[in-house]
Design a protein around this motif. Structure first.
Motif, PDB file in Angstrom:
ATOM      1  N   PRO A 171     -13.033 -30.830   9.746  1.00 43.85           N
ATOM      2  CA  PRO A 171     -13.009 -29.367   9.749  1.00 43.85           C
ATOM      3  C   PRO A 171     -13.903 -28.760   8.681  1.00 43.85           C
ATOM      4  O   PRO A 171     -14.495 -27.711   8.871  1.00 43.85           O
ATOM      5  N   SER A 217     -16.946 -26.112   9.240  1.00 42.78           N
ATOM      6  CA  SER A 217     -17.029 -24.854   8.500  1.00 42.78           C
ATOM      7  C   SER A 217     -18.390 -24.705   7.840  1.00 42.78           C
ATOM      8  O   SER A 217     -18.977 -23.629   7.837  1.00 42.78           O
ATOM      9  N   SER A 260     -10.374 -23.096   1.984  1.00 43.99           N
ATOM     10  CA  SER A 260     -10.099 -22.344   3.209  1.00 43.99           C
ATOM     11  C   SER A 260     -11.384 -21.748   3.758  1.00 43.99           C
ATOM     12  O   SER A 260     -12.329 -21.464   3.012  1.00 43.99           O
ATOM     13  N   TYR A 307     -11.928 -18.854  13.961  1.00 42.54           N
ATOM     14  CA  TYR A 307     -11.612 -20.210  13.518  1.00 42.54           C
ATOM     15  C   TYR A 307     -11.114 -20.122  12.081  1.00 42.54           C
ATOM     16  O   TYR A 307     -11.796 -19.575  11.211  1.00 42.54           O
ATOM     17  N   TYR A 339      -9.298 -22.400   8.953  1.00 40.03           N
ATOM     18  CA  TYR A 339      -8.872 -23.708   8.433  1.00 40.03           C
ATOM     19  C   TYR A 339      -8.435 -23.552   6.982  1.00 40.03           C
ATOM     20  O   TYR A 339      -9.110 -22.888   6.183  1.00 40.03           O
ATOM     21  N   ASP A 378      -2.699 -29.381   5.690  1.00 38.74           N
ATOM     22  CA  ASP A 378      -3.802 -28.835   6.480  1.00 38.74           C
ATOM     23  C   ASP A 378      -3.284 -28.009   7.651  1.00 38.74           C
ATOM     24  O   ASP A 378      -2.243 -28.310   8.238  1.00 38.74           O
ATOM     25  N   THR A 409      -5.179 -25.730  11.084  1.00 39.78           N
ATOM     26  CA  THR A 409      -6.339 -25.197  11.787  1.00 39.78           C
ATOM     27  C   THR A 409      -5.864 -24.343  12.948  1.00 39.78           C
ATOM     28  O   THR A 409      -5.032 -24.784  13.746  1.00 39.78           O
TER      29      THR A 409
END
Length: 248
Positions: free
Chosen positions: A2, A6, A200, A219, A221, A234, A236
């Motif tokens: 992830p 990002s 984040s 999106y 995360y 975590d 998402t």
């Protein structure tokens, strides 16, 4: 992975912008501009995993003259999985700032609750400098800030954590015709223990339907190294929804 996704999402608008000029705020010294933006997004799935998620973000930004700004932000996420409550996340913050040319000086105050990470309450206060590599009156921006914050966190398991953090924020916003891409990334290590950190990223792609209304794809995360027993570090979320904005 992830984090890699990002990073790619952040890199794309930077490459597209490749700014060579800087446009300063065009307001008159005695004018106040108020910008409101509200978003409502959600996700629903049924089958192997039954999941429902609702997310809303509300933001009001006041700018006064050529040098002062006051953003007020709030977000709430509510989610169930297989009929059980999983997410009930509340975040409130304000980041008043002074700006002159490319330079920014920020203060921050925040409050947070999180069922996902087992946080009953978290309070943050801090301040620090920032720098805008690019900014214009259309809302396009590439900027970075580095704040020192003091925070107190009470967890569901009864523990309390008091620490100082270095909060690094990268903000990218790019728009072309009816498309707007924005990404905000935070990296916040504890100054006493760099293994205690938060990361984040919130990336949103908006398609304008009217001047005030848009369809949003988001999106989100988050990773937090410190959390209550039985919780997860975590999370998402990928959501689809609408946003409404006004300016006066």
């Amino acid at each position: 992975m992830p984090k890699f996704v990002s990073f790619c999402l952040l890199l794309l608008p930077c490459l597209l912008l490749a700014p060579r000029t800087y446009a300063q705020n065009q307001q008159q010294p005695d004018t106040t501009l108020i910008v409101y933006n509200g978003q409502l997004t959600g996700a629903y799935s049924r089958g192997g995993v039954n999941r429902a998620l609702l997310s809303t973000t509300q933001a009001v930004t006041f700018t006064r003259g050529k040098h002062y700004g006051l953003p007020l932000n709030g977000s709430f996420i509510y989610g169930k999985q297989d009929g059980f409550l999983k997410e009930r996340e509340l975040l409130l913050n304000t980041t008043p700032y002074y700006y002159k040319g490319r330079f920014r000086a920020y203060a921050i105050g925040g409050f947070e609750r999180s069922n996902l990470r087992g946080i009953t309450d978290r309070v943050q206060l801090g301040a620090g400098p920032g720098w805008a590599f690019y900014s214009d009156t259309l809302g396009r921006e590439v900027s970075v800030s580095n704040l020192i914050i003091r925070e107190r966190t009470n967890f569901l398991d009864g523990t309390t954590q008091l620490t100082a953090r270095n909060s690094v924020r990268l903000k990218v916003a790019y728009s072309i015709k009816i498309l707007t891409l924005s990404a905000v990334t935070f990296y916040q290590p504890s100054l006493a223990d760099f293994n205690n950190y938060r990361f984040s990223n919130l990336t949103t792609l908006a398609l304008k339907l009217t001047k005030a209304l848009a369809v949003n794809f988001s999106y989100n995360y988050t990773h937090e190294s410190q959390y209550s027993e039985g919780k997860v570090p975590d999370n998402t979320n990928v959501t689809l929804g609408v946003s409404y904005s006004t300016r006066r």
